[in-house]
Design a protein around this motif. Structure first.
Motif, PDB file in Angstrom:
ATOM      1  N   ASN A 145       0.843  -1.192   0.000  1.00  0.00           N
ATOM      2  CA  ASN A 145       0.000   0.000   0.000  1.00  0.00           C
ATOM      3  C   ASN A 145       0.878   1.241   0.000  1.00  0.00           C
ATOM      4  OD1 ASN A 145      -2.746  -1.015   0.209  1.00  0.00           O
ATOM      5  ND2 ASN A 145      -2.235  -1.668   2.293  1.00  0.00           N
ATOM      6  N   ILE A 146       0.530   2.208  -0.827  1.00  0.00           N
ATOM      7  CA  ILE A 146       1.158   3.530  -0.765  1.00  0.00           C
ATOM      8  C   ILE A 146       0.194   4.423   0.005  1.00  0.00           C
ATOM      9  CG2 ILE A 146       1.986   5.512  -2.078  1.00  0.00           C
ATOM     10  CD1 ILE A 146       2.603   3.580  -4.378  1.00  0.00           C
ATOM     11  N   VAL A 147       0.635   4.894   1.160  1.00  0.00           N
ATOM     12  CA  VAL A 147      -0.233   5.641   2.073  1.00  0.00           C
ATOM     13  C   VAL A 147       0.294   7.066   2.196  1.00  0.00           C
ATOM     14  CG1 VAL A 147      -1.432   5.600   4.280  1.00  0.00           C
ATOM     15  CG2 VAL A 147      -0.517   3.465   3.325  1.00  0.00           C
ATOM     16  N   ILE A 148      -0.545   8.023   1.867  1.00  0.00           N
ATOM     17  CA  ILE A 148      -0.179   9.439   1.924  1.00  0.00           C
ATOM     18  C   ILE A 148      -1.015  10.101   3.013  1.00  0.00           C
ATOM     19  CG2 ILE A 148       0.046  11.593   0.630  1.00  0.00           C
ATOM     20  CD1 ILE A 148      -0.277   9.754  -1.936  1.00  0.00           C
ATOM     21  N   LYS A 149      -0.334  10.745   3.944  1.00  0.00           N
ATOM     22  CA  LYS A 149      -1.016  11.435   5.033  1.00  0.00           C
ATOM     23  C   LYS A 149      -0.802  12.934   4.882  1.00  0.00           C
ATOM     24  CE  LYS A 149      -0.997  11.881  10.089  1.00  0.00           C
ATOM     25  NZ  LYS A 149      -0.259  11.529  11.327  1.00  0.00           N
ATOM     26  N   SER A 179      -9.535  12.693  13.881  1.00  0.00           N
ATOM     27  CA  SER A 179     -10.448  12.024  12.960  1.00  0.00           C
ATOM     28  C   SER A 179      -9.946  12.238  11.538  1.00  0.00           C
ATOM     29  CB  SER A 179     -11.866  12.586  13.109  1.00  0.00           C
ATOM     30  OG  SER A 179     -12.370  12.337  14.402  1.00  0.00           O
ATOM     31  N   TYR A 180      -9.675  11.128  10.847  1.00  0.00           N
ATOM     32  CA  TYR A 180      -9.109  11.204   9.508  1.00  0.00           C
ATOM     33  C   TYR A 180     -10.167  10.845   8.462  1.00  0.00           C
ATOM     34  CZ  TYR A 180      -4.480  10.938  11.819  1.00  0.00           C
ATOM     35  OH  TYR A 180      -3.377  11.148  12.608  1.00  0.00           O
ATOM     36  N   LEU A 181     -10.029  11.453   7.296  1.00  0.00           N
ATOM     37  CA  LEU A 181     -10.819  11.080   6.128  1.00  0.00           C
ATOM     38  C   LEU A 181      -9.958  10.186   5.251  1.00  0.00           C
ATOM     39  CD1 LEU A 181     -13.241  11.378   4.141  1.00  0.00           C
ATOM     40  CD2 LEU A 181     -12.062  13.396   3.220  1.00  0.00           C
ATOM     41  N   LEU A 182     -10.467   9.028   4.889  1.00  0.00           N
ATOM     42  CA  LEU A 182      -9.742   8.068   4.053  1.00  0.00           C
ATOM     43  C   LEU A 182     -10.284   8.124   2.629  1.00  0.00           C
ATOM     44  CD1 LEU A 182      -7.780   5.653   3.686  1.00  0.00           C
ATOM     45  CD2 LEU A 182      -9.651   4.161   4.431  1.00  0.00           C
ATOM     46  N   VAL A 183      -9.376   8.282   1.665  1.00  0.00           N
ATOM     47  CA  VAL A 183      -9.734   8.249   0.242  1.00  0.00           C
ATOM     48  C   VAL A 183      -8.960   7.099  -0.385  1.00  0.00           C
ATOM     49  CG1 VAL A 183      -9.839   9.535  -1.916  1.00  0.00           C
ATOM     50  CG2 VAL A 183     -10.028  10.754   0.273  1.00  0.00           C
ATOM     51  N   ASN A 184      -9.663   6.113  -0.925  1.00  0.00           N
ATOM     52  CA  ASN A 184      -9.023   4.863  -1.356  1.00  0.00           C
ATOM     53  C   ASN A 184      -9.358   4.496  -2.796  1.00  0.00           C
ATOM     54  OD1 ASN A 184      -7.872   1.995  -0.880  1.00  0.00           O
ATOM     55  ND2 ASN A 184      -9.966   1.601  -1.585  1.00  0.00           N
ATOM     56  N   SER A 185      -8.356   3.933  -3.474  1.00  0.00           N
ATOM     57  CA  SER A 185      -8.577   3.200  -4.714  1.00  0.00           C
ATOM     58  C   SER A 185      -7.403   2.237  -4.895  1.00  0.00           C
ATOM     59  CB  SER A 185      -8.707   4.134  -5.917  1.00  0.00           C
ATOM     60  OG  SER A 185      -9.193   3.403  -7.039  1.00  0.00           O
ATOM     61  N   HIS A 186      -7.436   1.450  -5.968  1.00  0.00           N
ATOM     62  CA  HIS A 186      -6.400   0.418  -6.130  1.00  0.00           C
ATOM     63  C   HIS A 186      -5.725   0.530  -7.485  1.00  0.00           C
ATOM     64  CE1 HIS A 186      -8.516  -2.327  -8.996  1.00  0.00           C
ATOM     65  NE2 HIS A 186      -9.589  -1.776  -8.491  1.00  0.00           N
ATOM     66  N   PHE A 187      -4.478   0.050  -7.543  1.00  0.00           N
ATOM     67  CA  PHE A 187      -3.726   0.116  -8.795  1.00  0.00           C
ATOM     68  C   PHE A 187      -3.434  -1.245  -9.390  1.00  0.00           C
ATOM     69  CE2 PHE A 187      -0.552   0.546  -5.319  1.00  0.00           C
ATOM     70  CZ  PHE A 187       0.266  -0.553  -5.561  1.00  0.00           C
ATOM     71  N   ASP A 188      -3.718  -2.341  -8.691  1.00  0.00           N
ATOM     72  CA  ASP A 188      -3.455  -3.662  -9.253  1.00  0.00           C
ATOM     73  C   ASP A 188      -4.502  -4.008 -10.298  1.00  0.00           C
ATOM     74  OD1 ASP A 188      -5.397  -3.914  -7.098  1.00  0.00           O
ATOM     75  OD2 ASP A 188      -5.222  -6.082  -7.380  1.00  0.00           O
ATOM     76  N   ILE A 224      -6.140  10.877   4.521  1.00  0.00           N
ATOM     77  CA  ILE A 224      -5.307   9.745   4.134  1.00  0.00           C
ATOM     78  C   ILE A 224      -5.665   9.364   2.696  1.00  0.00           C
ATOM     79  CG2 ILE A 224      -4.676   7.340   4.563  1.00  0.00           C
ATOM     80  CD1 ILE A 224      -3.738   9.160   6.764  1.00  0.00           C
ATOM     81  N   PHE A 225      -4.706   9.477   1.793  1.00  0.00           N
ATOM     82  CA  PHE A 225      -4.893   9.003   0.420  1.00  0.00           C
ATOM     83  C   PHE A 225      -4.236   7.624   0.327  1.00  0.00           C
ATOM     84  CE2 PHE A 225      -4.759  13.665   0.052  1.00  0.00           C
ATOM     85  CZ  PHE A 225      -5.967  13.904  -0.582  1.00  0.00           C
ATOM     86  N   LEU A 226      -5.043   6.613   0.126  1.00  0.00           N
ATOM     87  CA  LEU A 226      -4.552   5.232   0.098  1.00  0.00           C
ATOM     88  C   LEU A 226      -4.579   4.698  -1.329  1.00  0.00           C
ATOM     89  CD1 LEU A 226      -3.676   2.558   1.401  1.00  0.00           C
ATOM     90  CD2 LEU A 226      -6.090   2.091   1.901  1.00  0.00           C
ATOM     91  N   LEU A 227      -3.403   4.387  -1.856  1.00  0.00           N
ATOM     92  CA  LEU A 227      -3.292   3.733  -3.161  1.00  0.00           C
ATOM     93  C   LEU A 227      -2.949   2.282  -2.871  1.00  0.00           C
ATOM     94  CD1 LEU A 227      -1.048   6.433  -4.913  1.00  0.00           C
ATOM     95  CD2 LEU A 227      -3.522   6.489  -4.494  1.00  0.00           C
ATOM     96  N   ASN A 228      -3.953   1.405  -2.956  1.00  0.00           N
ATOM     97  CA  ASN A 228      -3.721   0.031  -2.503  1.00  0.00           C
ATOM     98  C   ASN A 228      -3.400  -0.904  -3.658  1.00  0.00           C
ATOM     99  OD1 ASN A 228      -5.809  -2.190  -2.937  1.00  0.00           O
ATOM    100  ND2 ASN A 228      -7.191  -0.546  -2.287  1.00  0.00           N
TER     101      ASN A 228
END
Length: 883
Positions: free
Chosen positions: A160-164, A174-183, A220-224
């Motif tokens: 996971n590439i995790v950007i804070k 309290s964090y906002l999580l924004v997620n998508s995937h690259f695989d 949190i920008f999550l590139l999973n």
């Protein structure tokens, strides 16, 4: 007004009392007057076709342009400051596409893509405003396991590439999580699913951290890197990452297509305030509660990370996806060229506005305090967004249904007054008409479904797959015919001269409204939030009926139809837009819905639903014109021509190269069965086909490939563990009774031949023996099947304990990213007699060499398959052991 009606009624009574009456029939003069009135009021027959043509043109002129409307993609040169720039995101998507496929465990996913994205993140980070934001980047490498559907989903070294991004001096936890995937799936470059979402997130990150603004919460920008595997990286993040406990709300981005607007298809749970933020923020809204309820039934062949975050992280959020042009989804045609700049701009505009809004939401401080039930939401042609709570929706549903039934009764009483008959007399006719309208409902749904059933019976399902225009003749025209036939026969054959024809036609529409009202009440009691569709359709019948009753229009021939037709424009536009959204989404899905279900039943029922909702109050109005039989004959003719075209021409063939492909996954299989003493009792090779749609192998019989010997493996499933084949994942396991086997004489030599070894047996006492296993150098995708003997039970193991006793045959699905350590596990077996010298369990080891084209024979076999088939294939080895 009511005094005038009463005076008119008394006058009418006096007239009738002076005329001879025979039975229930008016005098000859009254009968003549009614017939003359009908002739004067009913329009020319040719206007009926113009009436229907108007609604068809309205759909093509309004609904389709608005549905496919996209904003202009902003360029780097002409974009305003602080705006999402689609050109920059598109440039990033091009580089993403050029990497190639990104299957978990491959160099493309674990090295090239991760390096490429980290490079983009570093560039953006260097330009961030340090005086406003703190930015941290973490590359998480994680391992774990959990139960997914019917298997243990075990992952090892996924990334996971995790950007804070935190505002300076923030006190919020309290964090906002924004997620998508690259695989990606095998063969896919994943530009649509979900590269377009990854580059949108990166551009939003760039805009947010380079704009002078104040935000309340950390983002949190999550590139999973392992969503397709399935859903492993999101599980690893939410259960193990150091920032995960602070995440309170989620925006999940995914795709089942690309090239249009994105849709909100899941929300909450129990957080209608999120929908309100979407309502205020989204520049290009597209959402519907109906999509949420359909998706959450689990009938669609898709899943997203949203469920993982909700289940394991107790998060709330919005699940958003691209869905148009789903034909290329998970195929080699998921490429950069299929994603227009305007589509990226649309997603980016919505995402940027939504992230800004939620990053300042006070509700994020204590989300539990705002858990107030579900929301009902929908957009109107992408122009307006409507939302309200489920409790308010319940009140609205009951109120509209009740008002509709009351107004219908008032209209019946009014009709009785102007017709010089009793209310009971008109009510008795209304009951008959209502029964006929129930029959119309049944026919409106039944005729399209009957067409779908017959087509499937003769092996002609999916004729509309490449030519959706066939749906008009196959399903919509039969539905219109069924809706209109009972009322036409009634109005043609009845001899009721006491109630004017125009009012009899009005009773027909009242019958339709009464059915909708009762249906709305029933669905609300059942708890279906999608009942809003019925309610809002009914509202736009109640309003014109109220206007007609408050004026004299109700009593003046067909004058009441004018107001009705004006108000029917809105439900027609919305219902046709809504159903078209589902048609566009589901037709490509029917190409991967499996062989066990007739997809035409779903598509026909969907088209019938849209026809009933959009035209249910309109199609009976063709009886205003003379010779309505011409319309019925025209509908029948259109259906007949369409059926002929679909069955007798190439137009009805489902598949086209590149654009509307047949999904054809199969494995090049080598099977080796070892007995308890290590001897080999079976060693054969062949091709294992998991056909994705209803037609199965039938389309291939006209190709150059030789399918002689192709058989179902269903018989083997009753004899040996998990049918004795290397079923790839839980979807293959679920579909095993439909999978087919084509033997091959020449043995297949797999590129990887791992061996499962029993390391040791440890006596734990109490009739329990621990078996410890190791598999050196397993494939990056491996399945292990475990079937204890009948007198043996599992008391413990290194897999999730809650999985024990859930299945007859246990399924461990294993995949790895960057961690190449051996696959190890142990199982504690219990036997009543404690005799562990004899066979205790069968274990099947299925290893998959994804990305390998196989030997020369396999490659030549693939070349013989037709050009319209999108192949997904690789070598696989199945070894059956007895320990």
């Amino acid at each position: 007004m009511w005094q005038a009606i009463r005076s008119r009624f008394d006058s009418c009574q006096n007239k009738i009392s002076d005329e001879p009456i025979e039975g229930d029939v008016r005098s000859a003069s009254c009968k003549k007057r009614v017939l003359k009135q009908e002739q004067n009021f009913r329009g020319p027959w040719y206007l009926a076709s113009g009436f229907l043509l108007f609604w068809a043109l309205l759909f093509f002129a309004v609904v389709l342009p608005l549905f496919y409307r996209l904003p202009k993609g902003l360029t780097i040169e002409d974009s305003p400051k602080g705006a999402f720039i689609a050109e920059r995101a598109q440039n990033h998507l091009y580089g993403f596409d050029e990497i190639g496929t990104k299957v978990v465990g491959s160099d493309g996913n674990e090295n090239k893509t991760v390096d490429y994205l980290l490079g983009l993140v570093a560039e953006i980070r260097a330009s961030c405003l340090d005086e406003y934001f703190d930015v941290e980047v973490d590359l998480q490498v994680v391992s774990g396991s959990y139960i997914h559907w019917t298997m243990v989903n075990r992952y090892q070294g996924v990334q996971n590439i995790v950007i804070k991004m935190s505002p300076k001096n923030t006190t919020s936890e309290s964090y906002l999580l924004v997620n998508s995937h690259f695989d990606s799936k095998p063969t896919s470059r994943s530009a649509g699913d979900a590269g377009q979402m990854i580059v949108a997130i990166l551009e939003v990150f760039r805009v947010m951290c380079t704009t002078k603004q104040t935000i309340r919460h950390t983002i949190i920008f999550l590139l999973n890197g392992a969503e397709e595997n399935p859903l492993q990286a999101s599980h690893g993040f939410i259960t193990q990452h150091k920032w995960a406990p602070y995440c309170k709300a989620l925006i999940n981005l995914d795709a089942a297509g690309g090239g249009g607007s994105d849709i909100v298809f899941q929300s909450g749970p129990n957080s209608p305030w999120l929908v309100e933020y979407y309502k205020k923020s989204a520049k290009h809204p597209l959402a519907t509660t109906m999509a949420e309820e359909i998706f959450q039934t689990g009938i669609l062949p898709s899943d997203t990370d949203f469920g993982i975050f909700v289940k394991y992280g107790n998060l709330i959020g919005l699940d958003i996806a691209q869905f148009i042009n789903g034909y290329f989804y998970h195929t080699k045609y998921d490429r950069f060229a299929n994603i227009p700049r305007g589509s990226i701009q649309s997603t980016g505009d919505n995402l940027l506005s939504l992230v800004r809004a939620l990053a300042n939401a006070t509700e994020l401080d204590n989300t539990a305090a705002y858990a107030t039930g579900h929301a009902i939401f929908f957009d109107f042609l992408g122009l307006y967004f409507i939302s309200y709570t489920e409790s308010n929706g319940t009140i609205l549903n009951y109120s509209v249904a009740g008002i509709a039934l009351v107004l219908i009764f008032v209209s019946i009483w009014r009709t009785a007054n102007i017709s010089c008959v009793s209310t009971g007399y008109v009510l008795s006719w209304f009951i008959l008409i209502s029964v006929l309208q129930i029959i119309a409902f049944v026919l409106g749904f039944g005729l399209p479904v009957a067409v779908a059933y017959v087509f499937d019976k003769y092996g002609l399902s999916l004729t509309y797959f490449s030519t959706p225009g066939l749906l008009i003749g196959l399903y919509i025209c039969p539905s219109l015919l069924g809706l209109s036939l009972p009322s036409y026969i009634y109005l043609k054959l009845q001899r009721n001269f006491k109630v004017p024809f125009a009012q009899q036609l009005q009773l027909v529409l009242h019958g339709h409204a009464a059915i909708l009202a009762i249906l709305g009440i029933g669905l609300t009691v059942y708890g279906l939030r999608s009942t809003y569709v019925v309610t809002w359709t009914l509202i736009f019948y109640v309003i014109p009926l109220s206007i007609n009753l408050l004026t004299t229009l109700h009593d003046r021939g067909f004058s009441w139809t004018g107001v009705l037709k004006i108000f029917q424009v809105i439900p027609f536009l919305y219902n046709s837009y809504l159903i078209y959204t589902f048609v566009v989404t589901l037709i490509p899905m029917m190409g991967r819905f499996g062989r066990s279900t007739n997809p035409d039943l779903i598509i026909s029922a969907l088209n019938a639903l849209g026809t009933v909702l959009a035209l249910g109050f309109l199609i009976p109005l063709v009886n205003m014109f003379r010779r309505p039989s011409m319309i019925l004959l025209s509908l029948l003719a259109i259906s007949s021509v369409t059926i002929y075209t679909a069955t007798s021409t190439q137009i009805g063939f489902p598949y086209r190269p590149r654009t509307n492909v047949q999904r054809l996954p199969y494995l090049q299989v080598r099977r080796i069965f070892y007995e308890f003493d290590g001897t080999v009792v079976k060693d054969d090779s062949g091709y294992l086909f998991n056909f994705q749609d209803r037609r199965g192998p039938a389309p291939l019989k006209s190709s150059k490939v030789n399918l002689t010997g192709l058989v179902s493996i269903a018989a083997d499933c009753d004899k040996v563990m998990m049918c004795g084949y290397p079923l790839y994942d839980h979807r293959w396991v679920k579909n095993r009774m439909q999978i087919m086997w084509l033997p091959r004489e020449e043995p297949i030599v797999p590129p990887n031949v791992p061996v499962l070894q029993l390391l040791e047996k440890t006596d734990l006492g109490n009739n329990i023996m621990r078996y410890s296993f190791i598999c050196e150098k397993p494939s990056d995708h491996t399945s292990v099947y475990i079937l204890p003997q009948e007198d043996v039970t599992i008391s413990n193991w290194t897999l999730p304990l809650e999985y024990i006793a859930q299945q007859t045959t246990y399924h461990l699905y294993y995949s790895r990213g960057t961690d190449y350590s051996p696959l190890t596990f142990s199982i504690d077996f219990w036997k009543q007699d404690a005799d562990f010298v004899v066979p205790v369990t069968q274990i099947g080891l299925a290893t998959h060499s994804i990305g390998d084209d196989g030997d020369a024979i396999s490659q030549e076999f693939a070349k013989l398959l037709p050009s319209y088939a999108a192949l997904v294939q690789w070598p696989a080895l199945y070894q059956r052991y007895i320990f």
